[in-house]
Motif scaffolding. Structure first.
Motif, short mmCIF file in Angstrom:
data_model
loop_
_atom_site.label_atom_id
_atom_site.label_comp_id
_atom_site.label_asym_id
_atom_site.label_seq_id
_atom_site.Cartn_x
_atom_site.Cartn_y
_atom_site.Cartn_z
N SER A 1 23.52 27.47 38.93
CA SER A 1 24.31 27.64 37.70
C SER A 1 23.67 28.65 36.76
O SER A 1 24.36 29.47 36.14
N GLU A 2 22.34 28.59 36.65
CA GLU A 2 21.62 29.54 35.79
C GLU A 2 21.76 30.96 36.32
O GLU A 2 21.83 31.93 35.56
N LYS A 3 21.82 31.08 37.62
CA LYS A 3 21.93 32.40 38.26
C LYS A 3 23.35 32.96 38.14
O LYS A 3 23.55 34.18 38.16
N ASN A 4 24.32 32.07 38.01
CA ASN A 4 25.73 32.47 37.95
C ASN A 4 26.39 31.85 36.72
O ASN A 4 27.22 30.93 36.83
N PRO A 5 26.04 32.34 35.53
CA PRO A 5 26.50 31.69 34.30
C PRO A 5 27.91 32.07 33.86
O PRO A 5 28.43 31.52 32.89
N LYS A 6 28.52 33.05 34.55
CA LYS A 6 29.84 33.54 34.10
C LYS A 6 30.82 33.63 35.27
O LYS A 6 30.43 33.79 36.43
N LEU A 7 32.11 33.56 34.94
CA LEU A 7 33.16 33.95 35.88
C LEU A 7 33.31 35.47 35.75
O LEU A 7 33.28 36.01 34.64
N ILE A 8 33.48 36.13 36.86
CA ILE A 8 33.61 37.59 36.85
C ILE A 8 35.09 37.98 36.85
O ILE A 8 35.87 37.47 37.67
N TYR A 9 35.46 38.86 35.93
CA TYR A 9 36.85 39.35 35.87
C TYR A 9 36.88 40.86 36.03
O TYR A 9 36.07 41.58 35.43
N LYS A 10 37.81 41.33 36.85
CA LYS A 10 37.91 42.78 37.11
C LYS A 10 39.38 43.17 37.27
O LYS A 10 40.15 42.48 37.95
N GLN A 11 39.75 44.28 36.64
CA GLN A 11 41.08 44.86 36.82
C GLN A 11 40.99 46.04 37.79
O GLN A 11 40.13 46.91 37.63
N LEU A 12 41.88 46.04 38.78
CA LEU A 12 41.90 47.09 39.80
C LEU A 12 43.33 47.37 40.23
O LEU A 12 44.20 46.51 40.09
N PHE A 13 43.55 48.54 40.78
CA PHE A 13 44.80 48.77 41.49
C PHE A 13 44.73 47.95 42.78
O PHE A 13 43.65 47.77 43.36
N ALA A 14 45.88 47.45 43.25
CA ALA A 14 45.90 46.58 44.43
C ALA A 14 45.21 47.23 45.63
O ALA A 14 44.53 46.55 46.40
N THR A 15 45.38 48.54 45.78
CA THR A 15 44.79 49.23 46.93
C THR A 15 43.26 49.28 46.86
O THR A 15 42.60 49.53 47.88
N GLN A 16 42.69 49.04 45.69
CA GLN A 16 41.24 49.09 45.53
C GLN A 16 40.57 47.74 45.80
O GLN A 16 39.35 47.67 45.88
N ILE A 17 41.37 46.69 45.94
CA ILE A 17 40.79 45.35 46.07
C ILE A 17 39.86 45.22 47.29
O ILE A 17 38.74 44.72 47.15
N PRO A 18 40.26 45.67 48.50
CA PRO A 18 39.34 45.55 49.65
C PRO A 18 38.02 46.29 49.41
O PRO A 18 36.95 45.79 49.80
N LYS B 1 30.12 30.97 42.76
CA LYS B 1 30.65 31.99 41.85
C LYS B 1 32.11 32.29 42.14
O LYS B 1 32.55 32.25 43.30
N VAL B 2 32.83 32.61 41.06
CA VAL B 2 34.25 32.96 41.17
C VAL B 2 34.47 34.37 40.62
O VAL B 2 33.96 34.72 39.56
N PHE B 3 35.24 35.16 41.36
CA PHE B 3 35.67 36.49 40.93
C PHE B 3 37.18 36.46 40.73
O PHE B 3 37.92 36.12 41.65
N LEU B 4 37.65 36.80 39.56
CA LEU B 4 39.07 36.88 39.24
C LEU B 4 39.47 38.35 39.23
O LEU B 4 38.95 39.13 38.42
N ILE B 5 40.36 38.74 40.13
CA ILE B 5 40.69 40.16 40.30
C ILE B 5 42.16 40.40 40.00
O ILE B 5 43.04 39.93 40.72
N SER B 6 42.43 41.13 38.94
CA SER B 6 43.81 41.48 38.58
C SER B 6 44.23 42.77 39.27
O SER B 6 43.42 43.68 39.45
N SER B 7 45.50 42.84 39.63
CA SER B 7 46.05 44.08 40.18
C SER B 7 46.91 44.79 39.14
O SER B 7 47.53 45.80 39.41
N ASN B 8 46.93 44.23 37.92
CA ASN B 8 47.60 44.87 36.79
C ASN B 8 46.51 45.42 35.87
O ASN B 8 45.74 44.67 35.27
N THR B 9 46.42 46.72 35.78
CA THR B 9 45.33 47.35 35.02
C THR B 9 45.63 47.48 33.53
O THR B 9 44.78 47.92 32.77
#
Length: 560
Positions: free
Chosen positions: A287-304, A533-541
């Protein structure tokens, strides 16, 4: 001072362990015959199950989710027989009638028959799921079912065993203990079966109304809420509040979502339960090593590309094996991401969405005919794809007479020969014998398998040079599952990536302003699959998703 800190930490963990055990002991020490346990994700239901089953011989564990049957069968191996409701119903009917055949899509076949023969759109699954026992259309269903070699579908086999047990109470089996998992996903019909079993055996129901995902089969969280409420005196109520799966930030974010949903008037009848992070020395370090949820906005084609980069960074940090779960809103998105990662050189990728088309396919019919070449159901399904529409209607009318002949006696020689020739080739394939390539190619086209596309994908994978693949060979065997939200139920992984995290996909209403309980539960399930850890990835920039605003900003790290 250090010694004091160490003693304090040790005392803290002992206290946390003792506190959590109190909730388990409350269940174990209760003399109630009927118990219900409401437990959030990762709070130790399986451990509780194993404790409840100790020193018992004849036990049964039931669940709706196939993935959980596999996991529970392994974890409760030697302690309990683990089954889905469908397999239990099939076995129980088999004991009564000796010959039980199941075709999961039968209700869709008969629904198609009703559309043609009665000119009516009838949802037979809904009739069974909601115990509309006196519905006039059940008789039509029964007549067609009998004609189709007395096959059962997934909904009517539960209906059949419920009706059988209701009329023959002495035939209800008894067990030392029955456990029922994921009770929030049960519908009225399935609850009827559990209530019947509870007449003869001690029953423990477990579930979480915050994880109710299966409204499509008329499931309702109200069944678990009603039994867990103070008004219900039939069941002794318990909870498991301590989450040992997720990190502290994930537990806190989950509580943020529930709190905001309640403020907005959602989850109105929600079972009153706490959800706490379980303090554990190993988990605290994670938990100390991963204190945040990660959020990132990308175009859908950039997700992979982003997934590849993050998995590479995780590997550098972990320096050992770890698991990855990629959750997407739709099957198409999930499949597309799995394919893109394979093309990048990841080799250990499982596309974990097992749900098939609801409608019967030509291959479904042919597979039945391979086992029984006189099967009315097999011929009926196959002919749907062989005959013209007018011919098929005429054929169905022939089968709907008072004393209809078998299908193989009705159809003309030309069409019978056509299907017989297909079956001949399939039998050769099954026996690993040489087959005519032209004949096989025609069959593959008929059953909509595209050998050219499959061969192209294989060749593309083979000719990608090592220089084009991921540069860290250690990543190639990282276990990765790509799935949809609904199919993620019962799964967990160290790192979870939730893709296409946008209102467009996570809020089902047309105007995207009206958020439903189902929308909220979907996100809660996806969020709580992660151990680290959780990564939240939006495809709406341009626009952040509504659910992101429900999470305390201090728990988020937004990548530029």
């Amino acid at each position: 001072m250090n010694m004091k800190n160490e003693n304090y930490s040790e005392d803290k963990y002992i206290k946390a362990q003792t506190e959590r055990q109190k909730y388990v002991d409350a269940v174990l020490n209760s003399q109630a015959i009927k118990k219900i346990v409401v437990a959030g994700p990762g709070t130790g239901k399986t451990f509780l199950f194993s404790e409840v089953l100790k020193d018992k011989n004849k036990t049964l564990t039931l669940t709706f989710v196939n993935a959980l049957v596999e996991d529970l069968s392994l974890e409760l191996c030697g302690l309990s027989e683990v089954k889905t409701l469908h397999s239990f119903a099939r076995g129980s009917l088999g004991t009564a009638t000796k010959d039980v055949k199941v075709f999961p899509k039968l209700s869709e076949v008969i629904k198609d028959d009703a559309k043609i023969l009665l000119n009516k759109e009838i949802d037979f699954d809904s009739i069974f799921h909601n115990r509309d026992d006196d519905n006039e259309h059940i008789e039509f269903y029964k007549k067609r079912k009998d004609y189709y070699d007395n096959h059962y579908g997934y909904s009517d086999i539960i209906f059949a065993i419920v009706k059988y047990f209701e009329s023959q109470k002495r035939k209800i089996p008894d067990y030392q203990q029955i456990l029922v998992d994921e009770f929030q996903d049960f519908n009225k019909l399935e609850v009827s079966l559990i209530d019947l079993l509870a007449e003869k055996s001690p029953v423990l129901l477990a579930g979480d109304d915050d994880q109710a995902l299966y409204a499509f089969k008329s499931a309702s969280p109200e069944h678990i809420r009603q039994r867990h409420s103070n008004e219900n005196t039939d069941y002794a109520s318990f909870s498991l509040p301590y989450c040992s799966r997720c990190t502290q930030v994930i537990v806190e974010a989950t509580n943020d979502i529930i709190s905001e949903a309640s403020k907005r008037g959602l989850l109105k009848n929600r079972s009153n339960k706490d959800y706490y992070y379980f303090e554990d020395e190993k988990k605290d370090k994670i938990s100390e090593k991963n204190p945040k949820l990660i959020y990132k906005q990308l175009f859908a084609t950039q997700i992979p590309w982003f997934l590849e980069q993050q998995i590479n960074d995780i590997a550098k940090d972990e320096k050992g094996i770890f698991s990855v779960l990629i959750i997407s809103p739709t099957k198409v998105q999930s499949c597309s991401i799995a394919t893109a990662l394979k093309n990048k050189g990841f080799k250990n990728i499982e596309f974990a969405d097992k749900r098939d088309s609801k409608e019967a396919t030509l291959l479904d019919g042919l597979k039945i005919l391979l086992d029984d070449n006189k099967s009315n159901l097999g011929w009926r399904i196959a002919l749907k794809f062989i005959l013209k529409e007018s011919e098929f209607k005429k054929f169905l009318e022939e089968t709907n007479k008072d004393e209809p002949k078998k299908v193989c006696e009705i159809i003309d020689k030309k069409h019978k020969k056509e299907i017989d020739e297909i079956l001949k080739v399939l039998r050769a394939v099954k026996s690993n014998k040489t087959v005519d390539e032209d004949a096989l190619d025609k069959i593959l086209k008929k059953i909509e398998i595209k050998p050219y596309e499959m061969a192209k994908d294989f060749l593309r994978d083979e000719i990608i040079s090592d220089s084009q693949r991921i540069y860290n060979p250690g990543l190639r065997k990282i276990p990765i599952k790509a799935t949809t939200v609904q199919s993620s139920k019962g799964l967990s992984a160290d790192y979870v990536f939730i893709t296409h995290f946008d209102d467009q996909y996570f809020i089902k209403s047309k105007n995207k302003q009206e958020i439903s309980d189902q929308d909220t539960c979907n996100f809660l399930v996806a969020l709580t699959r992660a151990k680290k850890k959780v990564f939240l990835i939006s495809s709406n920039t341009k626009k952040e998703p509504t659910f992101l605003g429900w999470i305390n900003n201090n728990r988020l790290e937004k990548l530029a």
